[in-house]
Motif scaffolding. Sequence first.
Motif, PDB file in Angstrom:
ATOM      1  N   ARG A 200       0.823  -1.219   0.000  1.00 45.70           N
ATOM      2  CA  ARG A 200       0.000   0.000   0.000  1.00 45.70           C
ATOM      3  C   ARG A 200       0.852   1.262   0.000  1.00 45.70           C
ATOM      4  O   ARG A 200       0.533   2.243  -0.666  1.00 45.70           O
ATOM      5  CB  ARG A 200      -0.950  -0.013   1.200  1.00 45.70           C
ATOM      6  CG  ARG A 200      -2.155  -0.913   1.004  1.00 45.70           C
ATOM      7  CD  ARG A 200      -3.148  -0.327   0.015  1.00 45.70           C
ATOM      8  NE  ARG A 200      -3.584   0.988   0.442  1.00 45.70           N
ATOM      9  CZ  ARG A 200      -4.539   1.219   1.341  1.00 45.70           C
ATOM     10  NH1 ARG A 200      -5.224   0.207   1.851  1.00 45.70           N
ATOM     11  NH2 ARG A 200      -4.859   2.446   1.701  1.00 45.70           N
TER      12      ARG A 200
ATOM     13  N   SER B  61     -13.435  -0.749   7.496  1.00 45.79           N
ATOM     14  CA  SER B  61     -12.721  -1.945   7.037  1.00 45.79           C
ATOM     15  C   SER B  61     -11.253  -1.866   7.469  1.00 45.79           C
ATOM     16  O   SER B  61     -10.778  -0.802   7.886  1.00 45.79           O
ATOM     17  CB  SER B  61     -12.782  -2.002   5.505  1.00 45.79           C
ATOM     18  OG  SER B  61     -12.141  -0.855   4.972  1.00 45.79           O
TER      19      SER B  61
ATOM     20  N   ASP C 205      -8.975  -1.996   5.389  1.00 50.85           N
ATOM     21  CA  ASP C 205      -8.427  -1.109   4.364  1.00 50.85           C
ATOM     22  C   ASP C 205      -8.439   0.354   4.836  1.00 50.85           C
ATOM     23  O   ASP C 205      -7.482   1.099   4.616  1.00 50.85           O
ATOM     24  CB  ASP C 205      -9.256  -1.264   3.082  1.00 50.85           C
ATOM     25  CG  ASP C 205      -8.486  -0.771   1.877  1.00 50.85           C
ATOM     26  OD1 ASP C 205      -7.400  -1.304   1.630  1.00 50.85           O
ATOM     27  OD2 ASP C 205      -8.967   0.161   1.220  1.00 50.85           O
ATOM     28  N   ASP C 206      -9.520   0.748   5.497  1.00 48.32           N
ATOM     29  CA  ASP C 206      -9.597   2.125   6.018  1.00 48.32           C
ATOM     30  C   ASP C 206      -8.504   2.363   7.045  1.00 48.32           C
ATOM     31  O   ASP C 206      -7.899   3.437   7.092  1.00 48.32           O
ATOM     32  CB  ASP C 206     -10.965   2.372   6.677  1.00 48.32           C
ATOM     33  CG  ASP C 206     -12.077   2.554   5.654  1.00 48.32           C
ATOM     34  OD1 ASP C 206     -11.770   2.674   4.456  1.00 48.32           O
ATOM     35  OD2 ASP C 206     -13.254   2.566   6.071  1.00 48.32           O
TER      36      ASP C 206
ATOM     37  N   VAL D  11      -5.636   0.831   7.208  1.00 46.37           N
ATOM     38  CA  VAL D  11      -4.347   0.872   6.498  1.00 46.37           C
ATOM     39  C   VAL D  11      -4.162   2.252   5.844  1.00 46.37           C
ATOM     40  O   VAL D  11      -3.079   2.827   5.876  1.00 46.37           O
ATOM     41  CB  VAL D  11      -4.251  -0.272   5.461  1.00 46.37           C
ATOM     42  CG1 VAL D  11      -2.987  -0.136   4.629  1.00 46.37           C
ATOM     43  CG2 VAL D  11      -4.274  -1.627   6.160  1.00 46.37           C
ATOM     44  N   THR D  12      -5.246   2.779   5.269  1.00 48.05           N
ATOM     45  CA  THR D  12      -5.181   4.117   4.657  1.00 48.05           C
ATOM     46  C   THR D  12      -4.719   5.145   5.681  1.00 48.05           C
ATOM     47  O   THR D  12      -3.888   6.018   5.394  1.00 48.05           O
ATOM     48  CB  THR D  12      -6.568   4.520   4.104  1.00 48.05           C
ATOM     49  OG1 THR D  12      -6.932   3.580   3.105  1.00 48.05           O
ATOM     50  CG2 THR D  12      -6.556   5.919   3.511  1.00 48.05           C
TER      51      THR D  12
END
Length: 190
Positions: free
Chosen positions: A24, A163, A165-166, A168-169
């Motif tokens: 990422r 999530s 993913d959020d 990680v962002t």
Amino acid sequence: MTGREVKRVIVAVTGASGAPLALRLLQALRKEANMEIHLVLSRGAERTLEYELPAQKKTLLSLADVLYHNSDIGAAIASGSFRTAGMVIIPCSMKTVAGIHSGYSDNLILRAADVCLKEGRPLTLVPREMPLSAIHLRNLYDLSMMGAAIIPPMMTFYDHPESIDDMVTHLIGKILDRLNVPAVYKRWGE
Ligand SMILES: Cc1cc2nc3c(=O)[nH]c(=O)nc-3n(C[C@H](O)[C@H](O)[C@H](O)COP(=O)(O)O)c2cc1C
């Protein structure tokens, strides 16, 4: 380095859990114009990549401008005279933390981190281990006092993630902030 000059960033991936975090970060850096990514993987990282990103190793490697072997101690990034905007080690194992802490630069990742510290360039560690022992905490504390930024992949809830993913962002945003690279994530107060 200023203005439109190429920004060289060193990204190292070591054998802690968290290979998807490295992917990422590399994807985010790749989107930047004038970014030159110098990538090194440790042998430990090769192994965790097999477990954690079995189908995406090629993709990860393809995001680099220059890829080094970790044994290549004569590479450009091993020298302080090769100017860079800094280095991120993501994820960073406790072994690599210990190596940087002691200045035992017997591979390219350790040497490049040593160079960043001695040259006063930004060094960001994304250390991952659980639980952390007193040795780990002491090493990380000392490195923080030596100027390294310690950004562990911690969970964040105040931005209401939906999530992984959020989350990680959010983490990647905090790392990009250290590199002065524009980052879009939910900032408090905005
Ligand atoms: C699947 C797997 C997960 C691992 N996770 C961690 C971890 O989260 N943190 C850590 O410090 N070491 C972890 N290790 C151990 C390191 O890979 C090992 O200490 C290695 O020597 C680190 O070397 P390197 O820093 O040169 O990559 C893991 C090993 C494996 C095989």
